[in-house]
Motif scaffolding. Structure first.
Motif, mmCIF file in Angstrom:
data_model
loop_
_atom_site.group_PDB
_atom_site.id
_atom_site.type_symbol
_atom_site.label_atom_id
_atom_site.label_comp_id
_atom_site.label_asym_id
_atom_site.label_seq_id
_atom_site.Cartn_x
_atom_site.Cartn_y
_atom_site.Cartn_z
ATOM 1 N N ALA A 45 -1.841 18.216 -2.511
ATOM 2 C CA ALA A 45 -3.085 17.947 -0.716
ATOM 3 C C ALA A 45 -2.901 16.165 -0.987
ATOM 4 C CB ALA A 45 -4.761 17.729 -1.869
ATOM 5 N N CYS A 46 -2.466 15.998 -1.250
ATOM 6 C CA CYS A 46 -2.109 14.412 -1.031
ATOM 7 C C CYS A 46 -0.286 13.817 -0.695
ATOM 8 C CB CYS A 46 -2.397 13.376 -2.799
ATOM 9 S SG CYS A 46 -3.883 13.266 -3.374
ATOM 10 N N ARG A 47 -0.440 13.370 0.365
ATOM 11 C CA ARG A 47 0.872 13.744 1.402
ATOM 12 C C ARG A 47 0.928 11.986 2.092
ATOM 13 N NH1 ARG A 47 -1.687 17.827 2.523
ATOM 14 N NH2 ARG A 47 -2.743 18.007 4.744
ATOM 15 N N VAL A 48 1.663 11.116 2.011
ATOM 16 C CA VAL A 48 2.260 10.049 2.274
ATOM 17 C C VAL A 48 1.808 9.662 4.134
ATOM 18 C CG1 VAL A 48 3.854 8.337 2.728
ATOM 19 C CG2 VAL A 48 3.881 9.823 -0.005
ATOM 20 N N GLY A 49 1.163 9.476 4.044
ATOM 21 C CA GLY A 49 0.441 8.701 5.627
ATOM 22 C C GLY A 49 -1.088 9.314 5.702
ATOM 23 N N THR A 63 2.167 6.385 -1.447
ATOM 24 C CA THR A 63 3.255 7.353 -1.739
ATOM 25 C C THR A 63 3.004 8.135 -3.158
ATOM 26 O OG1 THR A 63 3.145 6.026 -4.497
ATOM 27 C CG2 THR A 63 4.545 5.244 -2.429
ATOM 28 N N VAL A 64 3.588 8.963 -2.516
ATOM 29 C CA VAL A 64 3.492 10.325 -4.063
ATOM 30 C C VAL A 64 4.457 11.078 -5.075
ATOM 31 C CG1 VAL A 64 2.820 12.735 -4.403
ATOM 32 C CG2 VAL A 64 1.672 11.089 -2.886
ATOM 33 N N ASP A 65 4.430 10.530 -6.374
ATOM 34 C CA ASP A 65 5.227 10.308 -7.378
ATOM 35 C C ASP A 65 4.777 11.841 -8.424
ATOM 36 O OD1 ASP A 65 7.873 10.705 -9.004
ATOM 37 O OD2 ASP A 65 7.473 8.939 -10.014
ATOM 38 N N GLU A 66 5.651 12.348 -8.297
ATOM 39 C CA GLU A 66 5.197 14.090 -9.003
ATOM 40 C C GLU A 66 6.709 14.448 -9.901
ATOM 41 O OE1 GLU A 66 3.114 18.882 -9.010
ATOM 42 O OE2 GLU A 66 3.429 17.634 -6.783
ATOM 43 N N ARG A 67 6.555 14.613 -10.794
ATOM 44 C CA ARG A 67 8.048 14.967 -11.803
ATOM 45 C C ARG A 67 6.927 15.067 -13.185
ATOM 46 N NH1 ARG A 67 10.589 9.225 -12.373
ATOM 47 N NH2 ARG A 67 9.020 8.056 -12.003
ATOM 48 N N ASP A 68 7.803 15.735 -14.387
ATOM 49 C CA ASP A 68 7.176 16.334 -15.562
ATOM 50 C C ASP A 68 6.253 16.434 -15.928
ATOM 51 O OD1 ASP A 68 10.314 15.815 -16.109
ATOM 52 O OD2 ASP A 68 9.850 13.633 -16.412
ATOM 53 N N LEU A 72 1.839 10.575 -10.004
ATOM 54 C CA LEU A 72 1.039 9.261 -8.909
ATOM 55 C C LEU A 72 1.285 9.378 -8.435
ATOM 56 C CD1 LEU A 72 0.027 6.790 -10.584
ATOM 57 C CD2 LEU A 72 2.126 5.242 -9.445
ATOM 58 N N VAL A 73 -0.366 8.998 -7.332
ATOM 59 C CA VAL A 73 -0.470 9.042 -6.257
ATOM 60 C C VAL A 73 -1.238 7.549 -5.853
ATOM 61 C CG1 VAL A 73 -1.829 9.290 -4.418
ATOM 62 C CG2 VAL A 73 -1.209 11.197 -5.446
ATOM 63 N N THR A 74 -0.470 6.833 -4.899
ATOM 64 C CA THR A 74 -0.613 5.182 -5.133
ATOM 65 C C THR A 74 -1.066 4.707 -3.157
ATOM 66 O OG1 THR A 74 1.230 3.779 -3.692
ATOM 67 C CG2 THR A 74 0.679 4.429 -6.129
ATOM 68 N N PHE A 75 -2.372 4.424 -3.353
ATOM 69 C CA PHE A 75 -3.271 4.204 -2.154
ATOM 70 C C PHE A 75 -3.477 2.915 -2.512
ATOM 71 C CE2 PHE A 75 -5.841 6.204 -5.613
ATOM 72 C CZ PHE A 75 -6.803 5.299 -5.243
ATOM 73 N N SER A 76 -3.691 2.781 -0.235
ATOM 74 C CA SER A 76 -4.421 1.244 -0.057
ATOM 75 C C SER A 76 -6.286 1.746 0.622
ATOM 76 C CB SER A 76 -3.816 0.673 0.895
ATOM 77 O OG SER A 76 -3.394 1.223 2.301
ATOM 78 N N ILE A 77 -6.982 0.452 0.706
ATOM 79 C CA ILE A 77 -8.322 0.819 0.690
ATOM 80 C C ILE A 77 -9.219 0.018 1.717
ATOM 81 C CG2 ILE A 77 -10.392 0.645 -0.132
ATOM 82 C CD1 ILE A 77 -9.178 1.882 -3.139
ATOM 83 N N ALA A 78 -9.642 0.146 2.365
ATOM 84 C CA ALA A 78 -10.158 -0.816 3.928
ATOM 85 C C ALA A 78 -11.825 -0.689 3.584
ATOM 86 C CB ALA A 78 -9.104 -0.817 4.790
ATOM 87 N N ARG A 79 -12.574 -1.247 3.375
ATOM 88 C CA ARG A 79 -14.096 -1.537 3.446
ATOM 89 C C ARG A 79 -14.199 -2.963 4.039
ATOM 90 N NH1 ARG A 79 -17.923 0.978 -1.306
ATOM 91 N NH2 ARG A 79 -19.523 1.045 -0.003
ATOM 92 N N ASP A 80 -15.136 -3.031 4.578
ATOM 93 C CA ASP A 80 -15.276 -4.125 5.261
ATOM 94 C C ASP A 80 -14.700 -5.097 5.283
ATOM 95 O OD1 ASP A 80 -18.500 -2.561 5.139
ATOM 96 O OD2 ASP A 80 -18.263 -3.412 3.285
ATOM 97 N N GLY A 81 -13.681 -4.968 6.249
ATOM 98 C CA GLY A 81 -12.903 -6.064 5.852
ATOM 99 C C GLY A 81 -11.430 -6.382 4.917
ATOM 100 N N GLU A 82 -11.924 -6.098 3.818
ATOM 101 C CA GLU A 82 -10.904 -5.922 2.384
ATOM 102 C C GLU A 82 -9.821 -5.271 2.430
ATOM 103 O OE1 GLU A 82 -12.912 -6.750 -1.341
ATOM 104 O OE2 GLU A 82 -14.564 -7.325 -0.085
ATOM 105 N N ARG A 83 -9.241 -5.097 1.516
ATOM 106 C CA ARG A 83 -7.489 -4.114 1.630
ATOM 107 C C ARG A 83 -8.165 -4.225 -0.002
ATOM 108 N NH1 ARG A 83 -6.396 -1.593 5.406
ATOM 109 N NH2 ARG A 83 -4.553 -0.608 4.551
ATOM 110 N N ARG A 84 -7.542 -2.948 -0.969
ATOM 111 C CA ARG A 84 -6.866 -2.854 -1.791
ATOM 112 C C ARG A 84 -6.060 -1.904 -2.022
ATOM 113 N NH1 ARG A 84 -13.096 -2.373 -5.144
ATOM 114 N NH2 ARG A 84 -11.634 -3.857 -6.337
ATOM 115 N N THR A 85 -5.780 -2.393 -3.608
ATOM 116 C CA THR A 85 -4.610 -0.766 -3.733
ATOM 117 C C THR A 85 -5.826 -0.070 -4.947
ATOM 118 O OG1 THR A 85 -3.634 -2.342 -5.763
ATOM 119 C CG2 THR A 85 -3.117 -2.723 -2.935
#
Length: 173
Positions: A45-49, A63-68, A72-85
Motif C-alpha cells: 500500500a506504500c508506493r514511492v511518490g 522509499t520502500v525497502d521490503e526484505r526478509d 522500512l518505508v521512509t516518508f516526508s511530512i509537510a504541516r503548517d509550512g514545516e517539513r519533517r522526515t
C-alpha cells in the motif's frame, strides 16, 4: 531497521492475533506466514511518490525497502509550512503479529502490533493485554489501502485536536 525490544517485552507472549485460528484452519498458514502476508499487504500500500493527506498534513512516500520479513518505508511530512522526515518499520513476527514502529525525525512516535482482520489491517498499541475485549481496533488501514486512521484516545501523540479518529487518505494522482 529500528529495534523495539522494550516494546516487545510489553507485549504478552501468550497474546495472539484474534484472527490467527482462521489463518491456520481456513487458509493453512502458520502464524509466521500470516504475519508475512500482512507485512506484504501494508508495504504494498506504500508506493514511492504516493501522497497521503488529512489532519492538516501531507505525507509523501520516499522509499520502500521490503526484505526478509521486514520493511522500512521512509516518508516526508509537510504541516503548517514545516517539513519533517519519518520512517515506518514493519517486522513480521513468528507469533503472527506484525510489529510496527513509526519514527518522526528519528524519535519513536508510535508503536503497535498489526493483524489482518478479514479485509482491514488493525493496529493495537504495544502493551495491549487483551485486544479482543478492547472493542474497535484503535488503528486501521482500509481494505484497499487508501485510508488509515488511529484513535487519538489510545495514541494521544496524534495531535489531532478534538478529532477522535483522525484519518489520512491516499491523494488520487
Amino acid at each position: 531497521m529500528p529495534n523495539s525490544e522494550a516494546d516487545d517485552a510489553a507485549w504478552p507472549d501468550a497474546l495472539r492475533p484474534a484472527i490467527a485460528p482462521y489463518w491456520a484452519d481456513d487458509a493453512g498458514l502458520s502464524p509466521a506466514e500470516a504475519a508475512a502476508a500482512v507485512l506484504d499487504r501494508v508495504a504494498t500500500a506504500c508506493r514511492v511518490g504516493d501522497a497521503w493527506s488529512g489532519c492538516g498534513l501531507t505525507i509523501v512516500i520516499d522509499t520502500v525497502d521490503e526484505r526478509d520479513n521486514a520493511a522500512l518505508v521512509t516518508f516526508s511530512i509537510a504541516r503548517d509550512g514545516e517539513r519533517r522526515t519519518g520512517a515506518l518499520s514493519l517486522v513480521a513476527m513468528t507469533d503472527g503479529w506484525v510489529r510496527a514502529e513509526v519514527l518522526i525525525d528519528g524519535a519513536r512516535w508510535l508503536t503497535a502490533r498489526a493483524e489482518l482482520v478479514y479485509e482491514e489491517i488493525e493496529f493495537w498499541p504495544a502493551g495491549a493485554e487483551d485486544h479482543t475485549s478492547d472493542g474497535e481496533a484503535p488503528g486501521r488501514i482500509g481494505k484497499h489501502g487508501t485510508w488509515a486512521q488511529i484513535d487519538s484516545g489510545r495514541w494521544p501523540q496524534s495531535d489531532s485536536g478534538d478529532e477522535r479518529w483522525p484519518a489520512i487518505e491516499l491523494v488520487e494522482p
